[in-house]
Motif scaffolding. Structure first.
Motif, short mmCIF file in Angstrom:
data_model
loop_
_atom_site.label_atom_id
_atom_site.label_comp_id
_atom_site.label_asym_id
_atom_site.label_seq_id
_atom_site.Cartn_x
_atom_site.Cartn_y
_atom_site.Cartn_z
N TYR A 210 0.66 -9.74 8.73
CA TYR A 210 -0.78 -9.40 8.90
C TYR A 210 -1.85 -10.48 8.63
O TYR A 210 -1.50 -11.33 8.03
CB TYR A 210 -1.25 -8.36 7.98
N MET B 245 -5.90 -10.19 7.66
CA MET B 245 -6.81 -8.90 7.55
C MET B 245 -7.91 -9.59 6.48
O MET B 245 -7.66 -10.24 5.84
CB MET B 245 -6.37 -7.73 7.05
N GLY C 249 -8.31 -5.52 10.65
CA GLY C 249 -7.67 -6.73 10.88
C GLY C 249 -6.57 -6.65 11.90
O GLY C 249 -6.72 -5.51 12.79
#
Length: 126
Positions: A30, A32, A46
């Protein structure tokens, strides 16, 4: 409000341990940001990638007074993701503004995954 990058422990603080574990299992990668003030997380958003490499965008809706700040951060992350992904997917949240924001960012409805709508942004062939 201060914006900063999300780390695993932030996901647990925001969603709780069980939901965070499920999120990290489904989306191991990820990128974010979160909005934080006085140690409290006000929102998170995100992009993340599932185990098949599919890119997903999301934003947890903050209180309205911080929406503009978090929207700017999400816009920057989404713009970067659009540079390196041919498609980005998102689930439409069950609220009044989700569809409006998805359309604003160039997403279109594609199909349902159970009871949840899946929307997608796709790079146009030029």
């Amino acid at each position: 409000m201060r914006l900063r990058r999300v780390v695993d422990r932030d996901i647990e603080r925001f969603y709780g341990p069980l939901r965070a574990a499920a999120f990290l299992e489904k989306y191991p990668v990820y990128y974010m940001d979160l909005g934080e003030r006085n140690g409290a997380i006000y929102g998170m958003g995100g992009v993340c990638w599932d185990r098949d490499g599919k890119c997903w965008a999301f934003c947890s809706v903050p209180p309205r007074r911080y929406a503009v700040t978090l929207h700017r951060a999400a816009s920057d992350i989404l713009a970067s993701a659009k540079e390196v992904n041919d498609a980005i997917f998102a689930y439409r949240e069950d609220n009044d503004t989700s569809e409006r924001w998805l359309r604003h960012f160039g997403f279109q409805y594609t199909h349902n995954d159970g009871d949840v709508e899946v929307w997608a942004w796709q790079r146009s062939a030029q």
